[in-house]
Design an enzyme around this catalytic site. Structure first.
Site, short mmCIF file in Angstrom:
data_model
loop_
_atom_site.label_atom_id
_atom_site.label_comp_id
_atom_site.label_asym_id
_atom_site.label_seq_id
_atom_site.Cartn_x
_atom_site.Cartn_y
_atom_site.Cartn_z
N SER A 9 0.84 -1.20 0.00
CA SER A 9 0.00 0.00 0.00
C SER A 9 0.88 1.25 0.00
CB SER A 9 -0.89 0.00 1.24
OG SER A 9 -1.43 1.29 1.44
N HIS A 34 -1.59 -1.35 -4.02
CA HIS A 34 -2.83 -1.01 -3.30
C HIS A 34 -2.83 0.51 -3.08
CE1 HIS A 34 -6.18 -1.80 -0.53
NE2 HIS A 34 -5.63 -0.92 0.29
N ASP A 36 -4.99 3.71 -1.49
CA ASP A 36 -6.03 4.06 -0.52
C ASP A 36 -6.57 5.46 -0.76
OD1 ASP A 36 -6.18 1.80 1.31
OD2 ASP A 36 -4.08 2.26 1.74
N MET A 38 -9.14 8.35 0.64
CA MET A 38 -9.88 8.75 1.84
C MET A 38 -10.51 10.11 1.60
SD MET A 38 -7.08 7.74 4.69
CE MET A 38 -6.29 6.14 4.69
N HIS A 67 -8.80 1.14 -3.20
CA HIS A 67 -9.66 1.00 -2.02
C HIS A 67 -10.27 2.36 -1.68
CE1 HIS A 67 -9.55 0.16 2.64
NE2 HIS A 67 -10.78 0.32 2.20
N MET A 69 -12.27 4.65 0.58
CA MET A 69 -12.82 4.88 1.92
C MET A 69 -13.60 6.18 1.85
SD MET A 69 -9.46 3.67 3.99
CE MET A 69 -8.48 3.66 2.50
N MET A 138 -11.25 -5.35 6.75
CA MET A 138 -10.31 -4.43 7.41
C MET A 138 -9.90 -5.04 8.75
SD MET A 138 -9.90 -2.03 5.28
CE MET A 138 -8.75 -1.12 6.31
N ASP A 172 -6.49 -6.04 5.32
CA ASP A 172 -5.83 -4.74 5.18
C ASP A 172 -5.73 -4.09 6.55
OD1 ASP A 172 -4.99 -2.21 4.42
OD2 ASP A 172 -6.72 -1.77 3.16
C1 DX5 Z 1 -5.80 1.82 6.28
C2 DX5 Z 1 -5.51 1.56 4.81
C3 DX5 Z 1 -4.42 0.57 4.63
C4 DX5 Z 1 -3.08 1.04 5.10
C5 DX5 Z 1 -2.43 -0.11 5.81
O1 DX5 Z 1 -6.78 2.78 6.41
O2 DX5 Z 1 -6.66 1.07 4.17
O3 DX5 Z 1 -4.33 0.07 3.30
O4 DX5 Z 1 -2.24 1.48 4.07
O5 DX5 Z 1 -1.28 0.33 6.43
P1 DX5 Z 1 -0.49 -0.54 7.50
O6 DX5 Z 1 -0.05 -1.80 6.80
O7 DX5 Z 1 0.65 0.35 7.89
O8 DX5 Z 1 -1.45 -0.82 8.62
ZN ZN Z 2 -6.47 -0.05 2.04
#
Ligand code: DX5
Ligand code: ZN
Length: 215
Positions: A9, A34, A36, A38, A67, A69, A138, A172
């Site tokens: 990620s 990956h 993310d 947000m 992904h 969020m 998650m 994740d």
């Molecule tokens: C969390 C994200 C993850 C994040 C994981 O909100 O969706 O993908 O990058 O990071 P680590 O592996 O550091 O927990």
């Molecule tokens: Zn993620």
């Protein structure tokens, strides 16, 4: 039997060098990047945009696992698909038309995934299960990298694996060699890994070690 897939990620990468981070992921031998997203509403943080997905698409040839969020991921399906997402994952918790959104993702020729927060029951995704290529559990409450692994989803992972032997079941958050192995033993086959992939100097070595461990 499903194939083990490792998706580093780039949330854990240096934001000043995101292009290089994507290249590093590809050169490590990992299976996808990956990414993310947000929105500052569904989770208390903001991260990337469709432009970052487009950048990643130029940087590498491996798939981009995106992904979302977001409270209204349905409003951004076209933007992320057109930017080059290979898979688009949306959360079950916010209110929007999940089935219509998942169908629309697939209509764009992109793989669709549904995501559950650590406290969300498996029954919540029952209706949309036929519409997805991937179910992501998650193992932290989303929003930030570097959090500690939560074991609450493990039983649900096991139950879903019993029901769907061929499905991509992902995890994740808070993953490292030890917690990946625990999730693998409960039936997960896809691992989204931030901090513990980007911290070591040699990501390729970490990928090799993980693959040896997850058998
Ligand atoms: C969390 C994200 C993850 C994040 C994981 O909100 O969706 O993908 O990058 O990071 P680590 O592996 O550091 O927990
Ligand atoms: Zn993620």
């Amino acid at each position: 039997m499903t194939q083990v897939k490792l998706y580093p990620s780039i949330l854990a990468a240096d934001v000043g060098h995101l292009y290089d981070a994507c290249v590093r992921v590809e050169q490590s031998g990992a299976d996808a990047v990956h990414i993310d997203l947000m929105d500052g509403a569904f989770v208390p943080n903001m991260s990337f945009s469709p432009a970052v997905v487009a950048m990643a698409r130029k940087a590498v040839t491996i798939p981009l696992n995106v992904h979302l969020m977001m409270m209204r991921p349905d409003q951004y399906v076209d933007a992320f698909c057109d930017a080059g997402a290979s898979s688009l994952l949306v959360h079950i918790e916010p209110e929007y038309d999940h089935a219509e959104t998942l169908k629309r993702i697939r209509d764009k020729g992109v793989k669709a995934g549904i995501v559950l927060n650590p406290s969300t029951e498996l029954s919540a995704i029952e209706k949309v299960l036929p519409l997805v290529d991937e179910v992501l559990f998650m193992t932290v409450f989303p929003g930030f990298g570097g959090q500690s692994f939560l074991s609450e989803p493990l039983e649900r992972i096991q139950a879903l694996r019993a029901q769907c032997p061929e499905l991509d079941i992902s995890v994740d958050g808070g993953l490292n060699r030890e917690t990946c192995k625990i999730c693998f033993d409960h039936g997960a086959n896809v691992f989204d890994i931030g901090s513990s992939m980007f911290k070591p100097d040699d990501m390729g070595e970490e990928v090799r070690v993980m693959r040896e461990l997850l058998v």
